[in-house]
Design an enzyme around this catalytic site. Structure first.
Site, PDB file in Angstrom:
ATOM      1  N   LYS A  11       0.782  -1.182  -0.107  1.00 37.50           N
ATOM      2  CA  LYS A  11      -0.039  -0.001  -0.183  1.00 37.50           C
ATOM      3  C   LYS A  11       0.859   1.079  -0.054  1.00 37.50           C
ATOM      4  O   LYS A  11       2.219   1.270   0.414  1.00 37.50           O
ATOM      5  CB  LYS A  11      -0.930  -0.141   1.223  1.00 37.50           C
ATOM      6  CG  LYS A  11      -0.091   0.238   2.789  1.00 37.50           C
ATOM      7  CD  LYS A  11       0.141   1.506   3.157  1.00 37.50           C
ATOM      8  CE  LYS A  11       0.814   1.594   4.430  1.00 37.50           C
ATOM      9  NZ  LYS A  11       1.756   2.592   4.830  1.00 37.50           N
ATOM     10  N   ASP A 141      -2.301  -1.969  10.182  1.00 34.35           N
ATOM     11  CA  ASP A 141      -2.533  -1.925   8.585  1.00 34.35           C
ATOM     12  C   ASP A 141      -3.028  -3.438   7.994  1.00 34.35           C
ATOM     13  O   ASP A 141      -3.458  -3.511   6.810  1.00 34.35           O
ATOM     14  CB  ASP A 141      -1.138  -1.894   7.862  1.00 34.35           C
ATOM     15  CG  ASP A 141      -0.681  -0.343   7.921  1.00 34.35           C
ATOM     16  OD1 ASP A 141      -1.484   0.534   8.235  1.00 34.35           O
ATOM     17  OD2 ASP A 141       0.600  -0.133   7.727  1.00 34.35           O
TER      18      ASP A 141
HETATM   19  P1  ATP Z   1       4.202  -0.387   7.547  1.00 35.59           P
HETATM   20  O1  ATP Z   1       4.067   0.354   6.301  1.00 35.59           O
HETATM   21  O2  ATP Z   1       3.053  -1.522   8.025  1.00 35.59           O
HETATM   22  O3  ATP Z   1       4.624   0.535   8.790  1.00 35.59           O
HETATM   23  P2  ATP Z   1       6.608  -1.270   6.560  1.00 35.59           P
HETATM   24  O4  ATP Z   1       6.515  -1.571   5.284  1.00 35.59           O
HETATM   25  O5  ATP Z   1       7.246   0.053   7.196  1.00 35.59           O
HETATM   26  O6  ATP Z   1       5.381  -1.511   7.517  1.00 35.59           O
HETATM   27  P3  ATP Z   1       7.687  -3.978   6.864  1.00 35.59           P
HETATM   28  O7  ATP Z   1       8.228  -4.230   5.685  1.00 35.59           O
HETATM   29  O8  ATP Z   1       6.472  -4.692   7.125  1.00 35.59           O
HETATM   30  O9  ATP Z   1       7.699  -2.598   7.205  1.00 35.59           O
HETATM   31  O10 ATP Z   1       8.774  -4.439   7.902  1.00 35.59           O
HETATM   32  C1  ATP Z   1       9.046  -3.953   9.072  1.00 35.59           C
HETATM   33  C2  ATP Z   1       9.840  -4.752  10.071  1.00 35.59           C
HETATM   34  O11 ATP Z   1       9.251  -6.133  10.507  1.00 35.59           O
HETATM   35  C3  ATP Z   1      11.389  -5.372   9.218  1.00 35.59           C
HETATM   36  O12 ATP Z   1      12.079  -4.959  10.037  1.00 35.59           O
HETATM   37  C4  ATP Z   1      11.049  -6.778   9.303  1.00 35.59           C
HETATM   38  O13 ATP Z   1      12.334  -7.290  10.015  1.00 35.59           O
HETATM   39  C5  ATP Z   1       9.985  -7.199  10.243  1.00 35.59           C
HETATM   40  N1  ATP Z   1       8.936  -8.050   9.371  1.00 35.59           N
HETATM   41  C6  ATP Z   1       8.558  -9.249  10.252  1.00 35.59           C
HETATM   42  N2  ATP Z   1       7.680  -9.897   9.227  1.00 35.59           N
HETATM   43  C7  ATP Z   1       8.043  -9.485   8.277  1.00 35.59           C
HETATM   44  C8  ATP Z   1       7.313  -9.768   6.811  1.00 35.59           C
HETATM   45  N3  ATP Z   1       6.597 -10.666   6.600  1.00 35.59           N
HETATM   46  N4  ATP Z   1       7.732  -9.096   5.903  1.00 35.59           N
HETATM   47  C9  ATP Z   1       8.730  -7.856   6.053  1.00 35.59           C
HETATM   48  N5  ATP Z   1       9.116  -7.569   7.247  1.00 35.59           N
HETATM   49  C10 ATP Z   1       8.803  -8.253   8.179  1.00 35.59           C
END
Ligand code: ATP
Length: 317
Positions: A11, A141
């Site tokens: 997203k 989210d």
């Molecule tokens: P959001 O936009 O919901 O804040 P994000 O895109 O910033 O999420 P993610 O890619 O979901 O962040 O990753 C955040 C942290 O979560 C990473 O540092 C990773 O180590 C951990 N993590 C745990 N599970 C997952 C997963 N399935 N995919 C990606 N990261 C994960």
């Protein structure tokens, strides 16, 4: 053994307003969330024992119990122990395309896919709102990621109100592979710097959250007016992330000067910056221009577009 392969779209935030601090420690938000075509592929396969295991092709993603996809499966196992006993545990394989820790909800999308996949594997017949309710216990989210599309999200981000489906708008995304912004840091810093302006009166809070429903960007979405949507992009977290991360600011400024770019903004707590672009051809041209201006191979660039759905089943065996 039965298995399902699911598409788990990322997203972007077209709008992110921080309204106040909640008693539970989270922030009261008003957001517009938009699914994009950039997606992970998640395979869930039944196991002959009751275990849960995760495989992932991305070195930054943990495969232990801290993986959000693992936590989604553990939640289903705890909620539906009879189904676990009848159908067995699950092996989850994540084929990562969504940049990690990017503000693109990659982990949340994976968790949403696992909820949908296990619902199918275990013949639970859960409704969308039941899946969203389960998702809300995993992360703010996750409920959005289940159904996706274009949605107003309030509360912590889990109260969803769908908007009309958008015709595809082309997007260029830019993220430095090695640059991560902690979501917790971004909100904490925002609170320290701007917390004195938070709304405190509950009536004002409700009015502010309601105002987003009649706001300019929602009107632009209803009118399918990509140019106007791009002009009304907003993200309060830019106020703390851009000054602290010059590379993000630089991308933001570079996008703004490219031909065909309708508007640009950081997604979520960053550090991904996106640009809405007039056409696919122009999006490809913008990508090339950014690459030429910043040849650093640490910078990942993607051309993608808005889509109207969340988790989808790609195949089953
Ligand atoms: P959001 O936009 O919901 O804040 P994000 O895109 O910033 O999420 P993610 O890619 O979901 O962040 O990753 C955040 C942290 O979560 C990473 O540092 C990773 O180590 C951990 N993590 C745990 N599970 C997952 C997963 N399935 N995919 C990606 N990261 C994960």
């Amino acid at each position: 053994m039965r298995s399902y392969t699911l598409i788990a779209p990322a997203k972007i935030n077209l709008y992110l307003e921080i309204i106040s601090q909640r008693p539970d420690g989270y922030h009261e938000l008003a957001m517009i969330l938009q699914s994009i075509e950039l997606a992970d592929e998640i395979n869930v396969q039944s196991l002959s024992n009751e275990s849960i295991c995760v495989n992932c092709n991305h070195s930054q993603v943990p495969t232990d119990k801290s993986n959000l996809a693992y936590r989604a499966a553990a939640l289903m196992a705890a909620k539906f122990p009879e189904a676990l006993a009848k159908y067995g545990g699950v092996e989850i394989t994540i084929n990562k395309h969504i940049p990690v820790a990017a503000g693109l909800a990659g982990g949340s999308a994976n968790a949403a896919a696992v909820l949908v996949g296990i619902d199918l594997l275990w013949n639970l017949g859960l409704t969308k709102s039941e899946l969203e309710e389960l998702g809300a216990t995993l992360g703010s989210d996750v409920p959005f990621c289940v159904a996706g599309g274009t949605v107003i999200a309030t509360g912590r981000g889990e109260q969803l109100s769908p908007l009309p489906s958008l015709e595809p708008i082309y997007i260029v995304l830019a993220k430095y592979r090695s640059l991560e912004v902690s979501t917790a840091w971004a909100y904490k810093t925002y609170r320290q710097e701007f917390g004195s302006s938070y709304l405190r009166d509950p009536d004002n809070l409700a009015a502010r959250a309601a105002a987003v429903h009649s706001g300019d960007i929602v009107k632009a979405i209803a009118n399918q007016d990509a140019g106007e949507i791009a002009q009304k992009l907003h993200n309060d977290l830019e106020r703390v992330v851009l000054p602290a991360y010059p590379q993000v600011l630089q991308l933001r400024e570079l996008f703004a000067t490219q031909a065909g770019v309708l508007g640009t903004m950081m997604s979520g707590s960053g550090p991904t910056v996106f640009a809405l672009v007039e056409s696919e051809e122009q999006a490809q041209a913008v990508k090339l221009q950014i690459r030429a201006a910043i040849p650093d191979q640490d910078l990942e660039l993607f051309v993608t577009r808005t889509i109207t759905h969340g988790i989808q089943v790609a195949s089953s065996t």
